[in-house]
Write an enzyme that holds these catalytic residues in place. Structure first.
Site, PDB file in Angstrom:
ATOM      1  N   CYS A 116       1.889  50.499  65.943  1.00 49.97           N
ATOM      2  CA  CYS A 116       0.464  50.588  66.325  1.00 49.97           C
ATOM      3  C   CYS A 116      -0.356  49.409  65.813  1.00 49.97           C
ATOM      4  O   CYS A 116      -1.473  49.176  66.283  1.00 49.97           O
ATOM      5  CB  CYS A 116      -0.128  51.894  65.826  1.00 49.97           C
ATOM      6  SG  CYS A 116       0.847  53.307  66.321  1.00 49.97           S
ATOM      7  N   HIS A 256      -7.590  51.783  65.471  1.00 52.27           N
ATOM      8  CA  HIS A 256      -6.473  52.357  66.221  1.00 52.27           C
ATOM      9  C   HIS A 256      -6.796  53.819  66.516  1.00 52.27           C
ATOM     10  O   HIS A 256      -7.299  54.543  65.655  1.00 52.27           O
ATOM     11  CB  HIS A 256      -5.195  52.244  65.389  1.00 52.27           C
ATOM     12  CG  HIS A 256      -4.051  53.007  65.963  1.00 52.27           C
ATOM     13  ND1 HIS A 256      -3.712  52.931  67.293  1.00 52.27           N
ATOM     14  CD2 HIS A 256      -3.168  53.881  65.396  1.00 52.27           C
ATOM     15  CE1 HIS A 256      -2.668  53.713  67.519  1.00 52.27           C
ATOM     16  NE2 HIS A 256      -2.330  54.307  66.394  1.00 52.27           N
ATOM     17  N   ASN A 286      -2.988  58.351  71.934  1.00 52.93           N
ATOM     18  CA  ASN A 286      -2.498  57.262  71.081  1.00 52.93           C
ATOM     19  C   ASN A 286      -1.592  56.355  71.919  1.00 52.93           C
ATOM     20  O   ASN A 286      -0.498  56.770  72.306  1.00 52.93           O
ATOM     21  CB  ASN A 286      -1.735  57.877  69.903  1.00 52.93           C
ATOM     22  CG  ASN A 286      -1.167  56.844  68.960  1.00 52.93           C
ATOM     23  OD1 ASN A 286      -1.144  55.653  69.263  1.00 52.93           O
ATOM     24  ND2 ASN A 286      -0.683  57.289  67.817  1.00 52.93           N
TER      25      ASN A 286
HETATM   26  O1  UT7 Z   1      -0.189  56.034  65.550  1.00 54.52           O
HETATM   27  C1  UT7 Z   1       0.458  55.828  64.348  1.00 54.52           C
HETATM   28  C2  UT7 Z   1       0.141  56.765  63.341  1.00 54.52           C
HETATM   29  N1  UT7 Z   1       0.129  58.133  63.796  1.00 54.52           N
HETATM   30  C3  UT7 Z   1      -0.758  58.922  63.271  1.00 54.52           C
HETATM   31  O2  UT7 Z   1      -1.590  58.449  62.546  1.00 54.52           O
HETATM   32  C4  UT7 Z   1      -0.669  60.402  63.563  1.00 54.52           C
HETATM   33  C5  UT7 Z   1      -0.973  61.142  62.297  1.00 54.52           C
HETATM   34  N2  UT7 Z   1      -0.853  62.578  62.346  1.00 54.52           N
HETATM   35  C6  UT7 Z   1      -1.679  63.375  63.080  1.00 54.52           C
HETATM   36  O3  UT7 Z   1      -2.473  62.908  63.861  1.00 54.52           O
HETATM   37  C7  UT7 Z   1      -1.618  64.861  62.825  1.00 54.52           C
HETATM   38  O4  UT7 Z   1      -0.827  65.105  61.691  1.00 54.52           O
HETATM   39  C8  UT7 Z   1      -1.086  65.701  64.012  1.00 54.52           C
HETATM   40  C9  UT7 Z   1      -2.112  65.723  65.139  1.00 54.52           C
HETATM   41  C10 UT7 Z   1       0.229  65.120  64.498  1.00 54.52           C
HETATM   42  C11 UT7 Z   1      -0.837  67.137  63.576  1.00 54.52           C
HETATM   43  O5  UT7 Z   1      -2.008  67.695  62.997  1.00 54.52           O
HETATM   44  P1  UT7 Z   1      -1.929  68.454  61.597  1.00 54.52           P
HETATM   45  O6  UT7 Z   1      -3.256  69.009  61.326  1.00 54.52           O
HETATM   46  O7  UT7 Z   1      -1.380  67.479  60.597  1.00 54.52           O
HETATM   47  O8  UT7 Z   1      -0.935  69.624  61.903  1.00 54.52           O
HETATM   48  P2  UT7 Z   1       0.468  69.962  61.195  1.00 54.52           P
HETATM   49  O9  UT7 Z   1       1.497  68.949  61.516  1.00 54.52           O
HETATM   50  O10 UT7 Z   1       0.208  70.240  59.760  1.00 54.52           O
HETATM   51  O11 UT7 Z   1       0.856  71.308  61.932  1.00 54.52           O
HETATM   52  C12 UT7 Z   1       0.069  72.465  61.809  1.00 54.52           C
HETATM   53  C13 UT7 Z   1       0.650  73.548  62.680  1.00 54.52           C
HETATM   54  C14 UT7 Z   1       2.152  73.739  62.511  1.00 54.52           C
HETATM   55  O12 UT7 Z   1       2.410  75.118  62.539  1.00 54.52           O
HETATM   56  P3  UT7 Z   1       2.730  75.944  61.181  1.00 54.52           P
HETATM   57  O13 UT7 Z   1       3.971  75.297  60.636  1.00 54.52           O
HETATM   58  O14 UT7 Z   1       1.526  75.744  60.310  1.00 54.52           O
HETATM   59  O15 UT7 Z   1       2.903  77.327  61.675  1.00 54.52           O
HETATM   60  C15 UT7 Z   1       2.723  73.096  63.759  1.00 54.52           C
HETATM   61  O16 UT7 Z   1       3.938  73.701  64.163  1.00 54.52           O
HETATM   62  O17 UT7 Z   1       0.432  73.250  64.055  1.00 54.52           O
HETATM   63  C16 UT7 Z   1       1.651  73.389  64.768  1.00 54.52           C
HETATM   64  N3  UT7 Z   1       1.659  72.463  65.875  1.00 54.52           N
HETATM   65  C17 UT7 Z   1       1.148  72.752  67.083  1.00 54.52           C
HETATM   66  N4  UT7 Z   1       0.563  73.854  67.571  1.00 54.52           N
HETATM   67  C18 UT7 Z   1       0.135  73.814  68.844  1.00 54.52           C
HETATM   68  C19 UT7 Z   1       2.124  71.183  65.900  1.00 54.52           C
HETATM   69  N5  UT7 Z   1       1.926  70.649  67.108  1.00 54.52           N
HETATM   70  C20 UT7 Z   1       1.332  71.597  67.860  1.00 54.52           C
HETATM   71  C21 UT7 Z   1       0.871  71.630  69.180  1.00 54.52           C
HETATM   72  N6  UT7 Z   1       0.278  72.753  69.624  1.00 54.52           N
HETATM   73  N7  UT7 Z   1       0.994  70.564  70.006  1.00 54.52           N
END
Ligand code: UT7
Length: 329
Positions: A116, A256, A286
């Site tokens: 990125c 970004h 993204n």
């Molecule tokens: O571009 C280069 C760099 N990339 C980034 O900077 C991306 C950085 N990360 C993020 O943007 C975020 O971490 C995400 C958007 C990917 C995820 O958000 P989060 O608040 O960190 O969620 P999480 O990974 O902690 O997941 C929370 C919950 C999980 O369920 P449990 O384990 O708490 O029951 C996931 O399974 O959300 C669940 N989950 C979803 N639920 C519905 C993960 N993806 C989804 C989804 N829909 N698409």
């Protein structure tokens, strides 16, 4: 005495494929919801290529616009730098393919692999070559066809990514304006948090690993999130302070576009109102190395960047890599 040379952006362009994939479309593919995607990432829709469109095609479209705006013929370019992790081929570089599409020869051509941060790395390479006097006009592109390296059955990643390209023409000027500074950094010890495990020379593609869909992006989202906020703040502050400025003297930050919550956290840490931060993640998701140049092109074309104003570009991505650039227009 020789006058000091500055690298100045004389044209920008962008291209995103016409096909829109909404959160509602994704609800039909994986266990997710429009509400979850918007609240956790800020994304409403993203653009996806039709089969047959590849990174060099989008890079070509964005480049044509940037070159026209700069008033340059392709043949006047000395160097093409393409930031991408989704090249048309492993060999040759996408820059070579783009050069051929632009119908030019005898130009230096290279790809930069910095995920990125690829466009900012490319811009920094362009700046250094121009300041050194080796090249006068450089075409820098960030382009990604992330839809081809996305596992469409993994809800952790497939809701986040989109395709697109952005380009900038950077030229030498003796006026004190343009890219006043850049900052680049990285940390390869955290590579496994955002990577594609197979398909390189270490673990070539096999039927078994392809059946396991290991040829696609894997990301430990929340770990990446925390590093992204810290590194983007650090990169932005670094380039601002190096220029002897403070954040409130910056007119627009073009970050970004990985997650609206990362962007808001960055604005808060820089003590800048969101009006000074460009956001288009809702429409494109993204797009990795394409996100900063697409946003920069939009901001310029919306009249958000005036002559004399100061812009900071800042990015963070897989590797990890991060970087920033400070531009006076
Ligand atoms: O571009 C280069 C760099 N990339 C980034 O900077 C991306 C950085 N990360 C993020 O943007 C975020 O971490 C995400 C958007 C990917 C995820 O958000 P989060 O608040 O960190 O969620 P999480 O990974 O902690 O997941 C929370 C919950 C999980 O369920 P449990 O384990 O708490 O029951 C996931 O399974 O959300 C669940 N989950 C979803 N639920 C519905 C993960 N993806 C989804 C989804 N829909 N698409």
């Amino acid at each position: 005495m020789n006058k000091k040379i500055y690298p100045y952006i004389t044209g920008t362009g962008s291209f995103t494929p016409p096909k829109i994939l909404t959160n509602f479309d994704l609800e039909k593919i994986v266990e997710t919801s429009n509400e979850w995607i918007i609240s956790r990432s800020g994304i409403k829709e993203r653009r996806i290529v039709e089969d047959g469109t590849v990174s060099s095609d989008m890079a070509f479209e964005a480049s044509k616009i940037a070159l026209k705006e700069a008033g340059l013929e392709p043949g006047q370019i000395d160097l093409i730098v393409v930031g991408t992790v989704t090249p048309d081929y492993l060999l040759p570089s996408t820059a070579c393919i783009l050069q051929d599409k632009l119908k030019i020869k005898n130009t230096a051509v290279m790809d930069v692999v910095a995920a990125c941060s690829g466009f900012i790395y490319g811009l920094s390479v362009a700046s250094a070559f121009i300041i050194s006097g080796q090249f006068k006009s450089v075409l820098v592109i960030g382009v990604e066809t992330l839809s081809k390296i996305t596992n469409w059955s993994d809800r952790n990643t497939c809701v986040l990514f989109g395709d697109g390209a952005g380009a900038a023409v950077v030229q030498a000027t003796t006026e004190e304006k343009g890219i006043l500074g850049t900052f680049l950094s990285g940390d390869g010890s955290l590579a496994n948090l955002l990577h594609i495990p197979v398909g390189g020379t270490k673990v070539p593609l096999t039927k078994e690993n392809v059946d396991l869909k290991q040829q696609y992006i894997q990301m430990a989202g929340s770990e990446v999130f925390k590093s992204a906020v810290r590194a983007m703040e650090d990169a932005a502050i670094h380039v601002i302070q190096k220029a002897g400025l403070s954040p409130e003297e910056i007119d627009l930050v073009v970050p970004h576009q990985a997650n609206i919550r990362i962007i808001e956290a960055l604005a808060k840490r820089l003590k800048l109102p969101m009006e000074k931060v460009y956001v288009n993640i809702d429409r494109f998701g993204n797009t990795s190395s394409a996100s900063v140049p697409i946003a920069l092109d939009e901001a310029r074309k919306k009249g958000l960047i005036q002559e004399g104003s100061r812009t900071v570009l800042v990015a963070f991505g897989g590797g990890f890599t991060w970087g920033s650039a400070l531009i006076k227009w």
